[in-house]
Design a protein around this motif. Structure first.
Motif, PDB file in Angstrom:
ATOM      1  N   MET A  37       0.845  -1.265   0.068  1.00  0.00           N
ATOM      2  CA  MET A  37       0.272   0.002   0.114  1.00  0.00           C
ATOM      3  C   MET A  37       0.879   1.251   0.009  1.00  0.00           C
ATOM      4  SD  MET A  37      -3.046  -0.940   2.358  1.00  0.00           S
ATOM      5  CE  MET A  37      -3.888   0.530   2.344  1.00  0.00           C
ATOM      6  N   SER A  38       2.012   1.287   0.928  1.00  0.00           N
ATOM      7  CA  SER A  38       2.829   2.452   0.965  1.00  0.00           C
ATOM      8  C   SER A  38       3.305   2.573  -0.449  1.00  0.00           C
ATOM      9  CB  SER A  38       3.849   2.098   1.888  1.00  0.00           C
ATOM     10  OG  SER A  38       3.318   2.329   3.150  1.00  0.00           O
ATOM     11  N   LEU A  39       4.039   1.562  -1.067  1.00  0.00           N
ATOM     12  CA  LEU A  39       4.419   1.922  -2.503  1.00  0.00           C
ATOM     13  C   LEU A  39       3.444   2.287  -3.403  1.00  0.00           C
ATOM     14  CD1 LEU A  39       6.680  -1.488  -2.835  1.00  0.00           C
ATOM     15  CD2 LEU A  39       7.547   1.059  -2.827  1.00  0.00           C
ATOM     16  N   SER A  40       2.301   1.920  -3.323  1.00  0.00           N
ATOM     17  CA  SER A  40       1.240   2.311  -4.371  1.00  0.00           C
ATOM     18  C   SER A  40       0.873   3.764  -4.224  1.00  0.00           C
ATOM     19  CB  SER A  40       0.097   1.303  -4.495  1.00  0.00           C
ATOM     20  OG  SER A  40      -0.791   1.556  -3.229  1.00  0.00           O
ATOM     21  N   VAL A  41       0.939   4.248  -3.015  1.00  0.00           N
ATOM     22  CA  VAL A  41       0.262   5.504  -2.396  1.00  0.00           C
ATOM     23  C   VAL A  41       1.606   6.744  -2.763  1.00  0.00           C
ATOM     24  CG1 VAL A  41      -0.553   6.976  -0.866  1.00  0.00           C
ATOM     25  CG2 VAL A  41      -1.484   4.833  -1.090  1.00  0.00           C
TER      26      VAL A  41
END
Length: 151
Positions: A37-41
């Motif tokens: 999730m952190s990579l995608s955001v």
């Protein structure tokens, strides 16, 4: 709850060890989700911030973790001592107490349906407690009565 009680009853695991295993499993499950999730955001910088949070965030995470640890220890030790049904009833009463406290502290208004739900829960807890007490008294009476008749 019931599976935990089964493990406790068979002396396979104690409450503290069960909490450690469940925490490790949840950590292993959640870290990949959080990284994804952190990579995608926010990309790599967001992942770095996740692993190296600010001092205030770290302190808040430690405090929340400690409070969650104490709460889990209390829950597992309570479950170890009482039946799963009694634990569920006590958990219901805890939720009622939290709701009533929050309503009182924040000055919220309850709808008639909310008040009816709280009242039904309180009455249910009361009747359950009375039924358990009556059952224990009946068992005590039977045990005492059998001892007198066999002597």
């Amino acid at each position: 709850n019931i599976y935990s009680k089964l493990l406790f009853g068979q002396k396979r695991i104690d409450p503290f060890s069960l909490q450690i295993y469940l925490s490790a499993i949840s950590l292993l499950m959640m870290v990949p989700c959080k990284v994804t999730m952190s990579l995608s955001v926010g990309g790599v910088s967001n992942v770095q911030q996740m692993f190296f949070p600010s001092r205030s965030t770290s302190l808040m995470l430690l405090l929340c973790g400690f409070i969650n640890f104490i709460s889990s220890q209390f829950a597992f030790n309570t479950l170890h001592m009482i039946s799963p049904v009694s634990y569920s009833v006590s958990n219901t009463f805890k939720r009622i107490a939290i709701t009533v406290t929050a309503v009182t502290m924040f000055g919220e208004r309850l709808s008639i349906l909310n008040g009816l739900g709280i009242a039904t829960s309180i009455v249910g807890v009361f009747f359950y407690e009375r039924a358990v007490r009556s059952y224990k008294q009946a068992k005590l009476y039977e045990t005492g009565h059998e001892a007198k008749t066999t002597v």
